[in-house]
Scaffold this motif. Structure first.
Motif, PDB file in Angstrom:
ATOM      1  N   GLU A 294     -34.673  33.180 -10.739  1.00 55.82           N
ATOM      2  CA  GLU A 294     -34.313  32.358 -11.355  1.00 55.82           C
ATOM      3  C   GLU A 294     -35.406  31.214 -11.566  1.00 55.82           C
ATOM      4  OE1 GLU A 294     -33.242  30.080 -14.472  1.00 55.82           O
ATOM      5  OE2 GLU A 294     -31.878  31.474 -13.848  1.00 55.82           O
ATOM      6  N   GLY A 295     -36.133  30.975 -12.844  1.00 63.11           N
ATOM      7  CA  GLY A 295     -37.186  30.046 -12.813  1.00 63.11           C
ATOM      8  C   GLY A 295     -38.572  30.929 -12.889  1.00 63.11           C
ATOM      9  N   LYS A 309     -28.596  25.735 -13.287  1.00 64.05           N
ATOM     10  CA  LYS A 309     -28.012  24.519 -12.788  1.00 64.05           C
ATOM     11  C   LYS A 309     -28.032  24.560 -11.205  1.00 64.05           C
ATOM     12  CE  LYS A 309     -23.288  22.339 -13.181  1.00 64.05           C
ATOM     13  NZ  LYS A 309     -23.914  21.032 -14.018  1.00 64.05           N
ATOM     14  N   HIS A 310     -27.993  25.435 -10.483  1.00 64.05           N
ATOM     15  CA  HIS A 310     -28.387  25.446  -9.139  1.00 64.05           C
ATOM     16  C   HIS A 310     -29.911  25.096  -8.898  1.00 64.05           C
ATOM     17  CE1 HIS A 310     -25.552  29.012  -9.082  1.00 64.05           C
ATOM     18  NE2 HIS A 310     -24.872  28.124  -8.333  1.00 64.05           N
ATOM     19  N   MET A 311     -30.781  25.577  -9.746  1.00 63.19           N
ATOM     20  CA  MET A 311     -32.268  25.042  -9.492  1.00 63.19           C
ATOM     21  C   MET A 311     -32.389  23.654  -9.501  1.00 63.19           C
ATOM     22  SD  MET A 311     -33.987  28.121  -8.799  1.00 63.19           S
ATOM     23  CE  MET A 311     -35.423  26.815  -8.552  1.00 63.19           C
ATOM     24  N   THR A 312     -31.789  23.100 -10.535  1.00 66.40           N
ATOM     25  CA  THR A 312     -32.002  21.717 -11.006  1.00 66.40           C
ATOM     26  C   THR A 312     -31.268  20.604 -10.237  1.00 66.40           C
ATOM     27  OG1 THR A 312     -30.863  21.903 -12.868  1.00 66.40           O
ATOM     28  CG2 THR A 312     -33.158  22.298 -13.160  1.00 66.40           C
ATOM     29  N   ASP A 313     -30.215  21.267  -9.416  1.00 65.99           N
ATOM     30  CA  ASP A 313     -29.474  20.113  -8.920  1.00 65.99           C
ATOM     31  C   ASP A 313     -30.148  19.072  -8.004  1.00 65.99           C
ATOM     32  OD1 ASP A 313     -26.323  19.649  -8.016  1.00 65.99           O
ATOM     33  OD2 ASP A 313     -27.471  19.719  -6.080  1.00 65.99           O
ATOM     34  N   THR A 314     -29.701  17.997  -7.954  1.00 65.06           N
ATOM     35  CA  THR A 314     -30.462  16.892  -7.158  1.00 65.06           C
ATOM     36  C   THR A 314     -30.413  17.186  -5.671  1.00 65.06           C
ATOM     37  OG1 THR A 314     -28.556  15.334  -7.262  1.00 65.06           O
ATOM     38  CG2 THR A 314     -30.214  15.207  -8.876  1.00 65.06           C
ATOM     39  N   SER A 315     -29.495  18.235  -5.262  1.00 69.21           N
ATOM     40  CA  SER A 315     -29.680  18.387  -3.815  1.00 69.21           C
ATOM     41  C   SER A 315     -30.610  19.498  -3.296  1.00 69.21           C
ATOM     42  CB  SER A 315     -28.282  18.468  -3.212  1.00 69.21           C
ATOM     43  OG  SER A 315     -27.652  19.872  -3.808  1.00 69.21           O
ATOM     44  N   ARG A 316     -31.125  20.182  -4.656  1.00 72.38           N
ATOM     45  CA  ARG A 316     -31.719  21.377  -4.226  1.00 72.38           C
ATOM     46  C   ARG A 316     -33.219  21.280  -4.460  1.00 72.38           C
ATOM     47  NH1 ARG A 316     -30.049  26.034  -6.104  1.00 72.38           N
ATOM     48  NH2 ARG A 316     -30.442  27.245  -3.761  1.00 72.38           N
ATOM     49  N   TYR A 317     -33.542  21.984  -5.821  1.00 73.87           N
ATOM     50  CA  TYR A 317     -34.853  22.230  -6.121  1.00 73.87           C
ATOM     51  C   TYR A 317     -35.307  21.386  -7.579  1.00 73.87           C
ATOM     52  CZ  TYR A 317     -34.239  25.460  -2.559  1.00 73.87           C
ATOM     53  OH  TYR A 317     -33.895  25.999  -1.095  1.00 73.87           O
ATOM     54  N   TYR A 360     -29.579  39.913  -4.675  1.00 78.59           N
ATOM     55  CA  TYR A 360     -28.680  39.518  -5.754  1.00 78.59           C
ATOM     56  C   TYR A 360     -28.789  38.099  -6.256  1.00 78.59           C
ATOM     57  CZ  TYR A 360     -26.242  43.649  -3.878  1.00 78.59           C
ATOM     58  OH  TYR A 360     -25.980  44.779  -3.218  1.00 78.59           O
ATOM     59  N   TRP A 361     -29.034  37.275  -5.185  1.00 76.10           N
ATOM     60  CA  TRP A 361     -29.270  35.846  -5.804  1.00 76.10           C
ATOM     61  C   TRP A 361     -30.308  35.672  -6.803  1.00 76.10           C
ATOM     62  CZ3 TRP A 361     -26.973  31.320  -5.815  1.00 76.10           C
ATOM     63  CH2 TRP A 361     -27.591  30.205  -5.910  1.00 76.10           C
ATOM     64  N   SER A 362     -31.490  36.436  -6.622  1.00 79.43           N
ATOM     65  CA  SER A 362     -32.528  36.402  -7.514  1.00 79.43           C
ATOM     66  C   SER A 362     -32.320  37.346  -8.972  1.00 79.43           C
ATOM     67  CB  SER A 362     -33.858  36.947  -6.711  1.00 79.43           C
ATOM     68  OG  SER A 362     -34.229  35.895  -5.822  1.00 79.43           O
ATOM     69  N   ASP A 363     -31.304  38.250  -8.933  1.00 82.85           N
ATOM     70  CA  ASP A 363     -31.159  38.908 -10.075  1.00 82.85           C
ATOM     71  C   ASP A 363     -32.250  40.009 -10.562  1.00 82.85           C
ATOM     72  OD1 ASP A 363     -29.918  40.027 -12.367  1.00 82.85           O
ATOM     73  OD2 ASP A 363     -30.059  38.298 -13.698  1.00 82.85           O
ATOM     74  N   PRO A 364     -32.291  41.099  -9.386  1.00 81.77           N
ATOM     75  CA  PRO A 364     -33.316  42.124  -9.811  1.00 81.77           C
ATOM     76  C   PRO A 364     -33.223  42.705 -11.238  1.00 81.77           C
ATOM     77  CG  PRO A 364     -31.775  42.846  -8.174  1.00 81.77           C
ATOM     78  CD  PRO A 364     -31.458  41.505  -8.227  1.00 81.77           C
ATOM     79  N   LYS A 365     -31.994  42.918 -11.783  1.00 83.85           N
ATOM     80  CA  LYS A 365     -31.993  43.423 -13.119  1.00 83.85           C
ATOM     81  C   LYS A 365     -32.351  42.525 -13.895  1.00 83.85           C
ATOM     82  CE  LYS A 365     -28.496  45.663 -16.165  1.00 83.85           C
ATOM     83  NZ  LYS A 365     -26.927  46.133 -16.172  1.00 83.85           N
ATOM     84  N   GLY A 366     -31.893  41.244 -13.924  1.00 83.54           N
ATOM     85  CA  GLY A 366     -32.479  40.193 -14.818  1.00 83.54           C
ATOM     86  C   GLY A 366     -33.997  40.185 -14.835  1.00 83.54           C
TER      87      GLY A 366
END
Length: 431
Positions: A294-295, A309-317, A360-366
């Motif tokens: 993602e990203g 949403k996961h990437m830009t959460d203020t508790s994360r990245y 799976y977290w990085s979505d290899p198919k994507g």
């Protein structure tokens, strides 16, 4: 997004070893209180922006229109909405080649070390480049430049002559480098084939935590009265990519290196970094990105694994991107950019997309779908990607050795030892 295990010649610590049965797909869960989807039936519907259609609706049918109109248009969108705008080459930059060429590894390899000073004041903003070259080279050599999670001395623990660097902890403390880190350079794998190998510690450019800008290069460039970069200005990924371009500035002065044949390699968030660096700076002839997800190389409009949403959460990245990208965390389809557009910016240069079948977290198919969606730009230049092939199985190299290549190892996030043979063969084919 995970810190990956980046290994050269070592066994993967990803929890999956070739020959084992692949672990079951994870059950739906949450990260930072945000749901995670691993069900293909729930990825949602989406339409990707066409790589060969200008914002005014005009179709791109020539190389010149791509180079002069569509490419700058897409690049500007990524600068404005995802990674942020970065400064130009600093006028006061300088280089100190403090190790001008030391024989190492039984005189088979020559080691060089360079400090790049980003500012006239040489106290704070600087990075070290560790370079290994074939000792018998009689002309400038092509080179693989890695951006790494570990300081240079940790990446090359068998070479006692490497300057002992520093690394950052998450509390903002600068600590002496450990003897070993997230990876180890297999120097002679590359130098024995006539290629140089170089590495940079990403923390030299900017630390990788929320307040890292206070210590890193982004803080230096803050305008008077500003406490944080503007919404369309660089996040940490752009800062790291900017540092890679400054390394290229150095290599253009080094007569032992063929600066027109330099490849970039990075993993995870540093996979995003090298993809963005190569997209932004066309001096890099090749990019090998690993598990950027993602990203990076994975389609954001696919709600699978990590999402905006996961990437830009203020508790994360959130700090890794321009603040403008946060606006699309609740509506992925509204984003003016997506991974296939980023991939397309590498055309017609060489790009290998490498991932893992259980990441799976990085979505290899994507990541594969982004590759196929970007291919029309490569075809415009008479070069090919995966074509209309189906998503390949793990370890299938049928779509790998192409100007726009794709490879998926058996295993999870990061690299496994066999990936480096794939990288080397790809470099030998195209660099």
């Amino acid at each position: 997004m995970k810190i990956p295990v980046v290994l050269l010649g070592l066994i993967s610590l990803s929890g999956y070893v070739s020959g084992q049965t692949a672990p079951a797909k994870p059950l739906a869960t949450t990260v930072a209180g945000i749901p995670v989807n691993y069900d293909e039936d729930k990825v949602g519907t989406y339409t990707l922006p066409d790589v060969l259609t200008l914002k005014n609706g005009k179709k791109v049918s020539s190389k010149q229109t791509w180079i002069n109109e569509r490419r700058p248009e897409i690049l500007g969108l990524f600068e404005e909405y995802q990674f942020g705008k970065m400064p130009a080459k600093p006028a006061d930059m300088s280089f100190n080649v403090f190790d001008k060429g030391t024989p190492v590894f039984d005189n088979r390899v020559t080691r060089k070390q360079i400090t790049v000073y980003f500012t006239k004041d040489t106290t704070d903003h600087k990075m070290d480049i560790l370079v290994y070259l074939p000792a018998k080279a009689t002309k400038p050599v092509p080179l693989l430049l890695m951006i790494s999670f570990s300081p240079n001395s940790s990446m090359s623990p068998l070479d006692a002559g490497v300057k002992v660097g520093f690394m950052w902890d998450k509390n903002g403390n600068r600590l002496p480098a450990a003897k070993t880190g997230f990876g180890k350079l297999d120097v002679e794998k590359f130098t024995s084939e006539g290629y140089g190998l170089a590495t940079i510690y990403y923390g030299d450019i900017e630390p990788d935590f929320k307040l890292g800008y206070k210590h890193g290069i982004r803080g230096y460039y803050l305008k008077p009265g500003m406490k944080y970069p503007a919404d369309n200005e660089w996040g940490a990924i752009s800062a790291w990519a900017w540092g890679l371009s400054r390394a290229m500035d150095y290599f253009e002065t080094d007569k032992q290196v063929d600066a027109k044949r330099i490849a970039l390699q990075g993993v995870s968030r540093l996979g995003k970094t090298v993809l963005w660096a190569g997209a932004h700076d066309t001096r890099f002839k090749m990019v090998i990105e690993s598990c950027s997800g993602e990203g990076g190389a994975a389609i954001s409009r696919r709600n699978y694994g990590e999402n905006i949403k996961h990437m830009t959460d203020t508790s994360r990245y959130f700090y890794q991107f321009a603040a403008n990208w946060h606006k699309y965390s609740d509506d992925f389809n509204a984003s003016p950019v997506d991974a296939h557009l980023l991939v397309s910016l590498m055309a017609p240069r060489y790009l290998l997309m490498q991932t893992g079948d259980t990441d799976y977290w990085s979505d290899p198919k994507g990541e594969f779908l982004a590759t196929t969606a970007a291919e029309p730009v490569y075809k415009l230049f008479g070069k090919n990607g995966p074509g209309k092939s189906q998503w390949p199985a793990a370890s299938d190299t049928s779509l790998t050795y192409r100007p726009l290549g794709y490879y998926m190892h058996k295993g999870g996030h990061g690299t496994v030892p066999s990936d480096w043979d794939i990288y080397l063969n790809y470099i030998k084919r195209f660099l």
